[in-house]
Design an enzyme around this catalytic site. Sequence first.
Site, PDB file in Angstrom:
ATOM      1  N   ASP A 299      -4.251  -8.165  -2.619  1.00  0.00           N
ATOM      2  CA  ASP A 299      -3.841  -7.039  -1.769  1.00  0.00           C
ATOM      3  C   ASP A 299      -2.634  -7.376  -0.895  1.00  0.00           C
ATOM      4  O   ASP A 299      -2.628  -7.111   0.315  1.00  0.00           O
ATOM      5  CB  ASP A 299      -5.007  -6.598  -0.868  1.00  0.00           C
ATOM      6  CG  ASP A 299      -6.298  -6.383  -1.636  1.00  0.00           C
ATOM      7  OD1 ASP A 299      -6.217  -5.960  -2.800  1.00  0.00           O
ATOM      8  OD2 ASP A 299      -7.373  -6.647  -1.078  1.00  0.00           O
TER       9      ASP A 299
ATOM     10  N   GLU B  32      -6.193   4.458  -3.704  1.00  0.00           N
ATOM     11  CA  GLU B  32      -6.387   3.703  -2.462  1.00  0.00           C
ATOM     12  C   GLU B  32      -5.082   2.999  -2.096  1.00  0.00           C
ATOM     13  O   GLU B  32      -4.041   3.231  -2.706  1.00  0.00           O
ATOM     14  CB  GLU B  32      -7.528   2.685  -2.622  1.00  0.00           C
ATOM     15  CG  GLU B  32      -7.335   1.726  -3.792  1.00  0.00           C
ATOM     16  CD  GLU B  32      -8.595   0.945  -4.128  1.00  0.00           C
ATOM     17  OE1 GLU B  32      -9.694   1.350  -3.693  1.00  0.00           O
ATOM     18  OE2 GLU B  32      -8.483  -0.075  -4.838  1.00  0.00           O
TER      19      GLU B  32
END
Length: 536
Positions: A13, A185
């Site tokens: 991420d 997301e």
Amino acid sequence: MINNPILKGFHPDPCICRAGDDYYIATSTFEWFPGVRIFHSKDLKNWKLASMPLDTVEKLDMKGNPDSGGIWAPALSYADGKFWLLYTDVKVIDAPWKNGRNYLVTADNIEGPWSDPIPMGNGGFDPSLHHGEDGKKYYVYRTWGPRNHSDPINEIVIQEYDPETHKFVTDRRSIFDGTDLKYTEAPHIYKKDDYFYLITAEGGTSFEHHVTVARSKDIYGSYELSPHGALMSTWHTPNNPLQKAGHGSLVETPDGEWYITYLVSRPLKFPGRPRLARWGRGACSMGRETGIDRLEWKDGWPMVVGGNFAKLEIPEADFGVTSEAESEAIYDDFSSESLQGHWQTLRIPFSDKLGSLNEREGYLRLRGNDSLLSLFEQSTVATRWRHHEFVASTKLEFNSTNFQQSAGLCCYYNTSNWTYLAVEFDEELKKNCIRVMQVDKQAASFHMYDEPIIVQHDTTSIWMRVNVNGLTYQYSYSFDGTNWHDVPVVFDAWRLSDDYIDGRGFFTGAFVGLHCADISGFGCHADFEEFSYEPK
């Protein structure tokens, strides 16, 4: 050339930002403490750990957090002369819907001090801030809850945030419902020329992962999708040595060049055994790592140079300066006053409760606490697997007095999946012995218990080693540091992978660690004199 991944081992991420001529990447740490790892570079090629900002219980309390809970998707930005870091602390995973808490911390310098956490609500995850040209702050995130935890609802929302009052000054508005890829997301908004560009992750964070881009002339939308399709993915390149490309963030250099950082994995392949891997693409024991690529702009849309897939090499830019890179090998003689940055603990900070670096000079002392099964107080100090092939070793002193005490070397994915080369006490033999435990999807097995390796009577130190060789790994031990003996069990490295774990929490990666356990209540400690990690 820049070699991918630029951050090896479990570093998912990635969120990149620039402050002047300095670049920073923040990555997720999940249940590993301290929370969030931030790396620094001046050339986008070589990176060194610069900060782990969530380093106290006041900033991050993860005791009891589930496996793959904790810190999800930190969003790092630089504006108004300071750094802004948003993150989610996930408290519930294996339930009808996930639940977590969002926070903001700020700092004038990347090394800190960082502010106390500012609560940002619990209504979503993967939050980020867009710093508007008009000075306004816009808070963007993916909603979750009873009705919109997962497909078919994939809502990205926005609301204005006042950093002076720490209040939201507008109601949230939905700006994007995703595409047919679903699992939308990780939203980030960037402004270029007349457009706001919304970057999201879609498809789930496994092999189907994608980066999607949409744009609008109004930050509140409506957003139109790129006519060029996904900005990045490896779903269409099943034989690529890099897989799972997704969760992207963008940065612009002072010269107007653009780059994307994204998460990526290096799967182990299974020759002749395709059923052991999802879609035959392999298993990723090192978890999700960080890659980088260059962008170009065509007709007002960003596109990855050379194709929208992950690449092992990309040309490096000439910034006129070269950064120092982290060493791929590790040696630690535990002479520092604090743990080196490559070490992390599980859920709680390294404190006197877990151990000490100064009670015995030149040794890491670990006090016996919970076992490797625990979500609470483990005395585990571990570092990431960064290579498919490496050797890690340690030297320790330990004297167990009952069967509920142990110390040694472990290979660990989560509380339900690990192996452990341990010294422990045999109450029938009345001697310390070397044995191996394995927990595989919560099923325990015990090796060398019928025929244990008895620790020699005159031995004060024991050397332990693990040899990782692609799909397999094997432990060995020595009583003199020279003559090594293999433990007669070979383990599958791919079992310590996201893909083998599967289920609702599979977001980390394999670690090699030092551990001391004592559930007897009598108290014990182990002294580790050194540790080394050498890629082959």
